[in-house]
Design an enzyme around this catalytic site. Structure first.
Site, PDB file in Angstrom:
ATOM      1  N   SER A  18      -7.676   5.609   7.692  1.00  0.00           N
ATOM      2  CA  SER A  18      -7.390   6.316   8.831  1.00  0.00           C
ATOM      3  C   SER A  18      -8.561   7.216   9.205  1.00  0.00           C
ATOM      4  O   SER A  18      -9.382   7.377   8.346  1.00  0.00           O
ATOM      5  CB  SER A  18      -5.953   7.184   8.405  1.00  0.00           C
ATOM      6  OG  SER A  18      -4.937   6.516   8.199  1.00  0.00           O
ATOM      7  N   SER A  66      -2.975   4.768  12.900  1.00  0.00           N
ATOM      8  CA  SER A  66      -3.866   5.068  11.921  1.00  0.00           C
ATOM      9  C   SER A  66      -5.039   6.020  12.410  1.00  0.00           C
ATOM     10  O   SER A  66      -5.982   6.633  11.838  1.00  0.00           O
ATOM     11  CB  SER A  66      -4.587   3.804  11.256  1.00  0.00           C
ATOM     12  OG  SER A  66      -3.734   2.999  10.776  1.00  0.00           O
ATOM     13  N   CYS A 103      -0.029  12.410   5.320  1.00  0.00           N
ATOM     14  CA  CYS A 103      -0.865  11.162   5.526  1.00  0.00           C
ATOM     15  C   CYS A 103      -1.746  11.060   4.082  1.00  0.00           C
ATOM     16  O   CYS A 103      -2.569  11.859   4.076  1.00  0.00           O
ATOM     17  CB  CYS A 103      -1.917  11.273   6.727  1.00  0.00           C
ATOM     18  SG  CYS A 103      -2.916   9.748   6.721  1.00  0.00           S
ATOM     19  N   ASN A 105      -3.984   8.620   3.324  1.00  0.00           N
ATOM     20  CA  ASN A 105      -5.176   8.174   3.554  1.00  0.00           C
ATOM     21  C   ASN A 105      -6.118   9.221   3.924  1.00  0.00           C
ATOM     22  O   ASN A 105      -7.155   9.419   3.308  1.00  0.00           O
ATOM     23  CB  ASN A 105      -5.090   7.113   4.778  1.00  0.00           C
ATOM     24  CG  ASN A 105      -5.210   5.735   4.328  1.00  0.00           C
ATOM     25  OD1 ASN A 105      -5.791   5.281   3.399  1.00  0.00           O
ATOM     26  ND2 ASN A 105      -3.840   5.374   4.897  1.00  0.00           N
ATOM     27  N   SER A 308       4.241   1.645  10.534  1.00  0.00           N
ATOM     28  CA  SER A 308       4.031   3.106  10.700  1.00  0.00           C
ATOM     29  C   SER A 308       4.122   3.330  12.247  1.00  0.00           C
ATOM     30  O   SER A 308       3.455   2.562  13.024  1.00  0.00           O
ATOM     31  CB  SER A 308       2.618   3.496  10.151  1.00  0.00           C
ATOM     32  OG  SER A 308       2.420   4.981  10.369  1.00  0.00           O
ATOM     33  N   HIS A 313       1.296  -1.795   9.844  1.00  0.00           N
ATOM     34  CA  HIS A 313       0.169  -1.249   9.647  1.00  0.00           C
ATOM     35  C   HIS A 313      -1.176  -2.332   9.242  1.00  0.00           C
ATOM     36  O   HIS A 313      -0.862  -3.210   8.730  1.00  0.00           O
ATOM     37  CB  HIS A 313       0.143  -0.284   8.428  1.00  0.00           C
ATOM     38  CG  HIS A 313      -0.896   0.659   8.333  1.00  0.00           C
ATOM     39  ND1 HIS A 313      -2.013   0.453   7.518  1.00  0.00           N
ATOM     40  CD2 HIS A 313      -0.891   1.921   8.538  1.00  0.00           C
ATOM     41  CE1 HIS A 313      -2.818   1.469   7.618  1.00  0.00           C
ATOM     42  NE2 HIS A 313      -2.253   2.491   8.101  1.00  0.00           N
ATOM     43  N   MET A 317      -0.368   2.563   4.248  1.00  0.00           N
ATOM     44  CA  MET A 317      -0.515   4.115   4.534  1.00  0.00           C
ATOM     45  C   MET A 317      -0.644   4.378   2.921  1.00  0.00           C
ATOM     46  O   MET A 317      -0.017   4.031   1.841  1.00  0.00           O
ATOM     47  CB  MET A 317       0.728   4.592   4.941  1.00  0.00           C
ATOM     48  CG  MET A 317       1.034   3.893   6.514  1.00  0.00           C
ATOM     49  SD  MET A 317       1.800   2.518   6.460  1.00  0.00           S
ATOM     50  CE  MET A 317       3.552   2.946   6.336  1.00  0.00           C
ATOM     51  N   GLY A 318      -1.485   5.503   2.836  1.00  0.00           N
ATOM     52  CA  GLY A 318      -1.679   6.017   1.379  1.00  0.00           C
ATOM     53  C   GLY A 318      -0.261   6.639   0.896  1.00  0.00           C
ATOM     54  O   GLY A 318       0.135   6.401  -0.269  1.00  0.00           O
TER      55      GLY A 318
END
Length: 393
Positions: A18, A66, A103, A105, A308, A313, A317-318
């Protein structure tokens, strides 16, 4: 000067897969230093939203979930923590900022940003080695521990750590998400808000789907790929190029959000795009990643695709990776079953850009599952620093 622009110190950073605009809380205009309409309006203008063209040409956003992000960092007043980290997911074509989740990331960039901004005690920064930065994630009330590489007393950003979904290698930042389950204000109040590892989720126009509804990292709805006609090897275009598919996933997400207790009515989901996430899982299979490289079935434990902000995505996503690792560690969830079942402390899953490994420590006590920590490695880098400008409001 009326009609001029305001200059605000800012740093544009990549964290994981991201990118976002990072601010020190003290650098924001006074009205934006507290939550509310003024803060949201400022961040919307910085990122370039709402943009009916969907491009965010007149702002710092990159027209994807992102890259439409903002972060506010401040010295922490919470004992045992260095900084407070607040994340805003900025809608692209709508005039709102979603503060309901983290988030994962960009979490990788918070530690490096905090060190460079002078928010970490210099006595705790080694000349060479790893600096431990304890981060309070203010959106969800959780602790993140970042292990940031340091060289010559400064953050080391270059290195040979490769992360699928990021073109160039960089230095590895190890993240630990402590007690990641039960999102409190951001979730339904328990790791499994319905009390079940798998639920039958009735979705009008779709059918009854088996679903694992979990609060860990971020509230997430997991369903089996096969139950909705997919294999789990899909890339972005297969989903994002189909309005019917996107509408189906949003319908499932809305009904799952109600079932999880995140919203009261399905129509509220439109104003809560960041949470919950929706993902579909499948057993391992060989496929071609978006970069062109082959991901082989024998090298992964399962396949996961996640959406997302209404789109599939490009990687993972983390926070959803935390949910994947947590669910995989608990026998009987759909994620665990897709990975072959049994007790697991880590999984490597395939996503559209390649693979990612995530670990989680889960224990069962008195019939209840608890997860003390989830961990993964990301990387981060400063892309630009200076001032961002916005027209006077």
């Amino acid at each position: 000067m009326s009609g001029g622009q305001v200059k605000i110190p800012a740093t544009y950073m990549r964290g994981g897969t991201s990118k976002g605009v990072f601010f020190r809380l003290q650098d924001l205009p006074a009205a934006a230093q507290v939550p509310g309409a003024a803060r949201d309006a400022l961040l919307l203008r910085v990122i370039g939203s709402p943009d009916p063209y969907g491009k965010q040409i007149d702002g710092m956003g990159g027209a994807t979930s992102s890259t439409s992000k903002a972060v506010i960092v401040s010295p922490s007043t919470r004992p045992g923590h260095d900084v407070d980290y607040l994340f805003g997911q900025v809608a692209i074509d709508q005039p709102f900022v979603d503060w309901s989740g983290n988030c994962g990331n960009l979490s990788a960039a918070v530690g490096p940003f905090a060190i460079a901004a002078g928010m970490v005690d210099p006595a705790r920064i080694p000349e060479n080695g790893l600096c431990v930065v304890r981060i309070w994630q203010a959106n969800i009330g959780k602790t993140i521990v970042a292990h940031v590489p340091v060289s010559g007393g400064a953050v080391q950003e270059t290195g040979d750590f490769e992360l699928d979904g990021v073109t160039f290698p960089a230095a590895e930042v190890q993240l630990e998400f402590l007690d990641p389950a039960d999102e409190g204000e951001g979730g339904g109040g328990a790791m499994f808000p319905t009390g079940h590892l798998v639920d039958d989720l009735d979705v009008p126009g779709v059918g009854t789907l088996r679903a694992t509804l979990i609060n860990a990292g971020i509230p997430t709805i997991f369903i089996d790929a096969a139950s909705i006609g997919y294999t789990g090897t899909e890339l972005q275009d297969a989903i994002n190029g189909s309005p019917q598919a996107l509408a189906m996933f949003e319908t499932i997400r809305a009904h799952g959000a109600v079932r999880m207790g995140l919203i009261a009515q399905v129509d509220e989901a439109a104003r809560r795009q960041h949470t919950p996430k929706i993902a579909f899982v499948a057993p391992p299979a060989t496929y071609g990643a978006s970069s062109g490289k082959r991901v082989h079935a024998q090298d992964i434990d399962l396949l996961v695709r996640a959406l997302s902000m209404g789109k599939l995505h490009h990687a993972m996503m983390g926070t959803a990776a935390v949910a994947i690792g947590t669910a995989a560690a608990i026998p009987g969830t759909l994620v665990n079953l897709a990975a072959g079942g049994g007790v697991r402390t880590a999984v490597r899953f395939g996503h559209p850009s390649g693979t990612l490994r995530v670990g989680a420590a889960a224990v069962e006590a008195n019939g209840q599952w608890q997860v003390t920590k989830a961990s993964m490695s990301r990387s981060a880098r400063v892309l630009m620093e200076g001032w961002v400008r916005v027209p006077e409001m």
